[in-house]
Write a protein that holds these residues in place. Structure first.
Motif, PDB file in Angstrom:
ATOM      1  N   PHE A 131      67.908  22.987  12.020  1.00  0.00           N
ATOM      2  CA  PHE A 131      67.127  21.946  12.684  1.00  0.00           C
ATOM      3  C   PHE A 131      66.316  22.547  13.832  1.00  0.00           C
ATOM      4  N   CYS A 132      65.029  22.222  13.850  1.00  0.00           N
ATOM      5  CA  CYS A 132      64.111  22.762  14.861  1.00  0.00           C
ATOM      6  C   CYS A 132      63.054  21.701  15.193  1.00  0.00           C
ATOM      7  N   SER A 133      62.841  21.463  16.482  1.00  0.00           N
ATOM      8  CA  SER A 133      63.327  22.177  17.646  1.00  0.00           C
ATOM      9  C   SER A 133      64.294  21.276  18.413  1.00  0.00           C
ATOM     10  N   ILE A 134      65.366  21.881  18.887  1.00  0.00           N
ATOM     11  CA  ILE A 134      66.353  21.112  19.639  1.00  0.00           C
ATOM     12  C   ILE A 134      65.855  20.843  21.057  1.00  0.00           C
ATOM     13  N   PHE A 135      65.275  21.852  21.667  1.00  0.00           N
ATOM     14  CA  PHE A 135      64.682  21.729  22.996  1.00  0.00           C
ATOM     15  C   PHE A 135      63.252  22.268  22.927  1.00  0.00           C
ATOM     16  N   PRO A 136      62.397  21.938  23.894  1.00  0.00           N
ATOM     17  CA  PRO A 136      61.047  22.514  23.913  1.00  0.00           C
ATOM     18  C   PRO A 136      61.128  24.040  23.943  1.00  0.00           C
ATOM     19  N   SER A 137      60.225  24.694  23.179  1.00  0.00           N
ATOM     20  CA  SER A 137      60.302  26.147  23.066  1.00  0.00           C
ATOM     21  C   SER A 137      58.929  26.720  22.764  1.00  0.00           C
ATOM     22  N   ASN A 138      58.595  27.836  23.402  1.00  0.00           N
ATOM     23  CA  ASN A 138      57.327  28.513  23.122  1.00  0.00           C
ATOM     24  C   ASN A 138      57.294  29.117  21.730  1.00  0.00           C
ATOM     25  N   THR A 139      58.440  29.593  21.250  1.00  0.00           N
ATOM     26  CA  THR A 139      58.473  30.238  19.943  1.00  0.00           C
ATOM     27  C   THR A 139      58.686  29.239  18.810  1.00  0.00           C
ATOM     28  N   ALA A 140      58.976  27.997  19.143  1.00  0.00           N
ATOM     29  CA  ALA A 140      59.128  26.958  18.115  1.00  0.00           C
ATOM     30  C   ALA A 140      58.167  25.815  18.398  1.00  0.00           C
ATOM     31  N   ASN A 141      56.971  26.160  18.880  1.00  0.00           N
ATOM     32  CA  ASN A 141      56.046  25.129  19.311  1.00  0.00           C
ATOM     33  C   ASN A 141      55.420  24.349  18.161  1.00  0.00           C
ATOM     34  N   SER A 142      55.640  24.787  16.924  1.00  0.00           N
ATOM     35  CA  SER A 142      55.129  24.026  15.790  1.00  0.00           C
ATOM     36  C   SER A 142      56.147  23.018  15.279  1.00  0.00           C
ATOM     37  N   CYS A 143      57.330  23.013  15.866  1.00  0.00           N
ATOM     38  CA  CYS A 143      58.387  22.102  15.444  1.00  0.00           C
ATOM     39  C   CYS A 143      58.400  20.847  16.317  1.00  0.00           C
ATOM     40  N   GLU A 144      58.687  19.708  15.685  1.00  0.00           N
ATOM     41  CA  GLU A 144      58.897  18.498  16.470  1.00  0.00           C
ATOM     42  C   GLU A 144      60.303  18.527  17.053  1.00  0.00           C
ATOM     43  N   LEU A 145      60.495  17.814  18.158  1.00  0.00           N
ATOM     44  CA  LEU A 145      61.833  17.741  18.736  1.00  0.00           C
ATOM     45  C   LEU A 145      62.731  16.884  17.844  1.00  0.00           C
ATOM     46  N   VAL A 146      63.907  17.377  17.573  1.00  0.00           N
ATOM     47  CA  VAL A 146      64.830  16.696  16.668  1.00  0.00           C
ATOM     48  C   VAL A 146      65.763  15.795  17.475  1.00  0.00           C
ATOM     49  N   ASN A 147      65.912  14.566  17.010  1.00  0.00           N
ATOM     50  CA  ASN A 147      66.860  13.647  17.635  1.00  0.00           C
ATOM     51  C   ASN A 147      68.278  14.077  17.283  1.00  0.00           C
ATOM     52  N   LEU A 148      69.153  14.082  18.266  1.00  0.00           N
ATOM     53  CA  LEU A 148      70.531  14.495  17.994  1.00  0.00           C
ATOM     54  C   LEU A 148      71.201  13.563  16.994  1.00  0.00           C
ATOM     55  N   SER A 149      70.756  12.306  16.949  1.00  0.00           N
ATOM     56  CA  SER A 149      71.317  11.356  15.981  1.00  0.00           C
ATOM     57  C   SER A 149      71.010  11.800  14.545  1.00  0.00           C
ATOM     58  N   THR A 150      69.872  12.452  14.344  1.00  0.00           N
ATOM     59  CA  THR A 150      69.512  12.968  13.018  1.00  0.00           C
ATOM     60  C   THR A 150      70.513  14.027  12.574  1.00  0.00           C
ATOM     61  N   ILE A 151      70.894  14.885  13.496  1.00  0.00           N
ATOM     62  CA  ILE A 151      71.855  15.947  13.176  1.00  0.00           C
ATOM     63  C   ILE A 151      73.223  15.350  12.885  1.00  0.00           C
ATOM     64  N   HIS A 152      73.607  14.331  13.659  1.00  0.00           N
ATOM     65  CA  HIS A 152      74.871  13.627  13.396  1.00  0.00           C
ATOM     66  C   HIS A 152      74.882  13.077  11.974  1.00  0.00           C
ATOM     67  N   GLN A 153      73.803  12.415  11.587  1.00  0.00           N
ATOM     68  CA  GLN A 153      73.722  11.828  10.249  1.00  0.00           C
ATOM     69  C   GLN A 153      73.782  12.892   9.173  1.00  0.00           C
ATOM     70  N   ALA A 154      73.076  13.986   9.378  1.00  0.00           N
ATOM     71  CA  ALA A 154      73.063  15.060   8.387  1.00  0.00           C
ATOM     72  C   ALA A 154      74.452  15.658   8.190  1.00  0.00           C
ATOM     73  N   SER A 155      75.171  15.854   9.274  1.00  0.00           N
ATOM     74  CA  SER A 155      76.504  16.456   9.172  1.00  0.00           C
ATOM     75  C   SER A 155      77.503  15.526   8.495  1.00  0.00           C
ATOM     76  N   LYS A 156      77.268  14.206   8.584  1.00  0.00           N
ATOM     77  CA  LYS A 156      78.164  13.246   7.945  1.00  0.00           C
ATOM     78  C   LYS A 156      77.863  13.089   6.462  1.00  0.00           C
ATOM     79  N   ARG A 157      76.569  13.176   6.098  1.00  0.00           N
ATOM     80  CA  ARG A 157      76.165  12.911   4.715  1.00  0.00           C
ATOM     81  C   ARG A 157      76.208  14.146   3.821  1.00  0.00           C
ATOM     82  N   TYR A 158      76.036  15.313   4.414  1.00  0.00           N
ATOM     83  CA  TYR A 158      75.889  16.525   3.606  1.00  0.00           C
ATOM     84  C   TYR A 158      76.848  17.613   4.096  1.00  0.00           C
TER      85      TYR A 158
END
Length: 210
Positions: A131-158
């Motif tokens: 998952f990218c990007s968790i926090f703002p980052s110069n090296t991941a500036n093309s990534c949108e910020l990921v909601n932590l709830s999205t990661i929670h859902q992913a870990s439960k479903r997959y």
């Protein structure tokens, strides 16, 4: 190497556009510490001897039993020591790609807030997602910020191993303690320092303290 599964811990991304001597020296220092994988970012310079650089990186890493993945450029797996590929987006005709790669390989996918990406990775039996990007980052500036709830859902479903990337520093790792993840992917937090091995130790200490 490609028959092994991705473990847990620190997944290091390196920039091949860095001065080669500096890159290999820093990588050698990094390999003194425990790493689970190396990814070569597809940021090659014009007229760079890509094949030779990949060989040097793989030989260093394989001596420590650490797999090396290439970012996006899956065709480089053939006729090289590379162990896998990390895709920034769902590749077109993945079935054909698998047929064209002439050896077993590790595979991963960058995911955002769109859980259909995770579903695709699961259905196609990828080895992990990041998952990218968790926090703002110069090296991941093309990534949108990921909601932590999205990661929670992913870990439960997959059941895919989850890695977190983008702006992660030793001082903000504690903000991730409620998440279920296998490890973190780091670029500048390690490779931009003069003592990357010490940086890895710092990250590991913070991960182990959670």
């Amino acid at each position: 190497m490609a028959n092994r599964k991705i473990g847990s811990g620190i997944y290091l991304v390196i920039d091949p556009a860095m001065d080669e001597v500096t890159l290999l020296n820093k990588l050698t220092l990094c390999l003194k510490e425990k790493l689970l994988a190396i990814q070569i970012w597809d940021n090659f310079k014009d007229k760079q001897n890509i094949t030779e650089l990949i060989r040097k990186i793989c030989e260093l890493c394989h001596a420590k039993h650490i797999p090396v993945l290439i970012n996006n450029k899956w065709e480089l797996l053939n006729n090289s020591l590379l162990d896998g590929v990390h895709f920034d987006k769902i590749p077109e005709n993945y079935a054909a790609i698998k047929e064209n790669i002439n050896k077993p390989f590790l595979s991963g996918l960058t995911c955002t807030n769109d859980l259909t990406l995770v579903e695709w990775a699961s259905e196609n039996n990828l080895d992990y997602i990041s998952f990218c990007s968790i926090f703002p980052s110069n090296t991941a500036n093309s990534c949108e910020l990921v909601n932590l709830s999205t990661i929670h859902q992913a870990s439960k479903r997959y059941s895919l191993p989850i890695f977190l990337a983008g702006g992660i520093k030793p001082e903000n790792i504690d903000q991730l303690k409620e998440l279920n993840y296998a490890g973190i992917a780091v670029v500048s937090g390690i490779m931009s320092t003069d003592k990357p091995d010490e940086s890895i130790k710092n990250y590991q200490e913070q991960l182990n303290s959670i």
